[in-house]
Design an enzyme around this catalytic site. Structure first.
Site, short mmCIF file in Angstrom:
data_model
loop_
_atom_site.label_atom_id
_atom_site.label_comp_id
_atom_site.label_asym_id
_atom_site.label_seq_id
_atom_site.Cartn_x
_atom_site.Cartn_y
_atom_site.Cartn_z
CE LYS A 113 38.84 4.84 36.29
NZ LYS A 113 40.09 4.11 35.96
NE ARG A 117 49.40 5.59 34.76
CZ ARG A 117 50.57 5.62 35.42
NH1 ARG A 117 51.66 6.10 34.83
NH2 ARG A 117 50.65 5.20 36.66
CB SER A 204 34.58 6.24 35.23
OG SER A 204 35.88 5.79 35.05
CE LYS A 322 44.57 3.98 34.00
NZ LYS A 322 44.06 4.35 35.32
CG HIS A 326 31.40 3.83 31.86
ND1 HIS A 326 31.31 5.19 32.02
CD2 HIS A 326 32.73 3.55 31.95
CE1 HIS A 326 32.52 5.71 32.20
NE2 HIS A 326 33.39 4.72 32.15
P1 A3P Z 1 37.05 5.22 31.61
O1 A3P Z 1 37.72 3.92 31.88
O2 A3P Z 1 35.86 5.47 32.43
O3 A3P Z 1 36.76 5.46 30.15
P2 A3P Z 1 42.42 7.50 35.46
O4 A3P Z 1 43.71 7.32 34.72
O5 A3P Z 1 42.39 8.72 36.31
O6 A3P Z 1 42.02 6.24 36.16
O7 A3P Z 1 41.30 7.78 34.37
C1 A3P Z 1 40.86 6.78 33.48
C2 A3P Z 1 40.11 7.47 32.36
O8 A3P Z 1 41.03 8.14 31.50
C3 A3P Z 1 39.37 6.51 31.47
O9 A3P Z 1 38.08 6.38 32.02
C4 A3P Z 1 39.42 7.19 30.09
O10 A3P Z 1 38.15 7.63 29.64
C5 A3P Z 1 40.30 8.41 30.32
N1 A3P Z 1 41.24 8.71 29.25
C6 A3P Z 1 41.56 9.96 28.86
N2 A3P Z 1 42.40 9.93 27.84
C7 A3P Z 1 42.65 8.63 27.57
C8 A3P Z 1 43.47 7.98 26.60
N3 A3P Z 1 44.19 8.67 25.72
N4 A3P Z 1 43.51 6.63 26.59
C9 A3P Z 1 42.75 5.92 27.48
N5 A3P Z 1 41.97 6.49 28.43
C10 A3P Z 1 41.90 7.85 28.48
#
Ligand code: A3P
Length: 359
Positions: A113, A117, A204, A322, A326
């Site tokens: 989180k 990705r 998250s 993503k 929250h």
């Molecule tokens: P939230 O869903 O809490 O907002 P991971 O890929 O490690 O699971 O992390 C997910 C988080 O990546 C998301 O958390 C989001 O805030 C963040 N994030 C960062 N850049 C992003 C982007 N360009 N598009 C979508 N999410 C992004």
């Protein structure tokens, strides 16, 4: 037993991040550099259809600096890789184009989180980087690890020898056995850790699990009930989402195997609002020439996040999972968590040399 009376604050402003230094909107006006890119990309697209023999050198003739040439070539070749991924290549073509499946030169080891990705997808904009699309879970899963390193290599995407492969599996950061296993594969590998303010990250994490439970019609507890021990009214360190956010504890295990110079900390909060400078720091850490530009990143007001622009035709935003909204969390719980994480954060800044201004 402490009862948690909840006055809510709204942490659900996910889709409303304000981008810095760039107009909001799907597209930005073009500057000269972008027009150059446009021309180049148009040219690439017509040339990138799969050829039996890759005539790169001949086609890319003209005055280009030594440093620039291989990357231009890789940009051209990326089109071919795309075709291969779609299954349009025979074994013979793989051989003719010198494609290989390479072990990663860098791994995004976490944090779950943190924006793992987004980081992987954004690095994949670089012509010299090829991402492993799936989380492979080789080092944290005993069954997969038992299948051996060749199994792992075969999970890697095809790439050109000059490119580097990057994979991400956020469970690596918190799994006991992983540092030693990665060390045995490659003791000089580069390790990327993307972190967010620990309380926000924990919420998250909770939100992701909650969504899964709701989908399966399972009962679930409120975040406050999980994060605070009802007997002591203190932070519940047995709760996984809390433990994962104690970054320094996990990092210390890694430091038994790798020197700190082999790690790079990415500020996941800044990657959301201002991704380019964070990506430029990673390019530097990976010894890659700077190739990701503002052209490759545009703020999508509907999504509330930056999205990726590979060329004039191919844009993409991350999946809807993503950037979830929250749930609202009791401000007193947030304060308690922030106070709890504070000393661990200070230590994390001290070890990594990267100060993030978390409250
Ligand atoms: P939230 O869903 O809490 O907002 P991971 O890929 O490690 O699971 O992390 C997910 C988080 O990546 C998301 O958390 C989001 O805030 C963040 N994030 C960062 N850049 C992003 C982007 N360009 N598009 C979508 N999410 C992004």
């Amino acid at each position: 037993m402490g009862t948690l009376m909840l006055t809510h604050i709204n942490l659900g402003a996910k889709a409303r991040h304000k981008p810095k230094g760039q107009p909001v909107g799907e597209e930005r006006p073009w500057n000269t550099r972008q027009q150059d890119n446009h021309r180049w990309n148009n040219r690439d697209l017509s040339e990138c259809r799969l050829q039996p023999i890759c005539p790169i050198e001949g086609r890319l003739g003209g005055a280009r600096s030594q440093a620039e040439f291989p990357l231009r070539a890789l940009q051209f070749k990326r089109g071919l890789l795309h075709e291969f991924r779609k299954g349009n290549a025979s074994k013979e073509q793989v051989r003719l184009h010198d494609l290989v499946q390479q072990l990663p030169k860098a791994i995004i080891i976490g944090v779950r989180k943190g924006g793992t990705r987004a980081l992987l997808e954004m690095l994949n904009l670089h012509p010299a980087v090829v991402k492993a699309s799936q989380e492979i879970h080789f080092f944290d899963n005993d069954e997969n690890y038992g299948k051996g390193i060749e199994w792992y290599r075969k999970k890697m995407p095809f790439s050109y020898p000059q490119q580097i492969t990057i994979e991400k599996s956020p469970a690596y950061f918190i799994t006991e056995e992983v540092p030693e296993r990665i060390y045995k594969m490659n003791s000089s590998i580069k390790l990327l850790i993307i972190v967010r303010e620990p309380t926000t990250r924990a919420i998250s994490d909770y939100t992701q699990v909650l969504e899964g439970k709701e989908r399966k019609n399972k009962t679930y507890y409120k975040f406050e009930k999980l994060a605070i021990d009802p007997n002591t009214c203190e932070v519940n360190t047995k709760y996984k989402a809390v433990r994962t956010s104690i970054y320094t504890k996990h990092l210390e295990r890694w430091l038994k195997y790798f020197p700190i110079e082999q790690f790079h900390v990415v500020d996941g909060d800044r990657l959301i609002t201002e991704p380019l400078p964070e990506l430029q720091l990673v390019e530097k850490f990976l010894n890659l020439p700077p190739r990701i530009s503002q052209y490759n990143l545009y703020f999508n007001a509907t999504r509330g996040f930056y999205c990726l622009r590979f060329n004039i035709i191919f844009n993409k935003c991350l999946a809807g999972s993503k950037g979830r909204i929250h749930p609202e969390v009791d401000p007193s719980v947030i304060t308690k968590l922030r106070k709890f994480f504070h000393p661990f954060n200070q230590k994390f800044y001290q070890i990594t040399g990267r100060t993030l201004n978390w409250p």
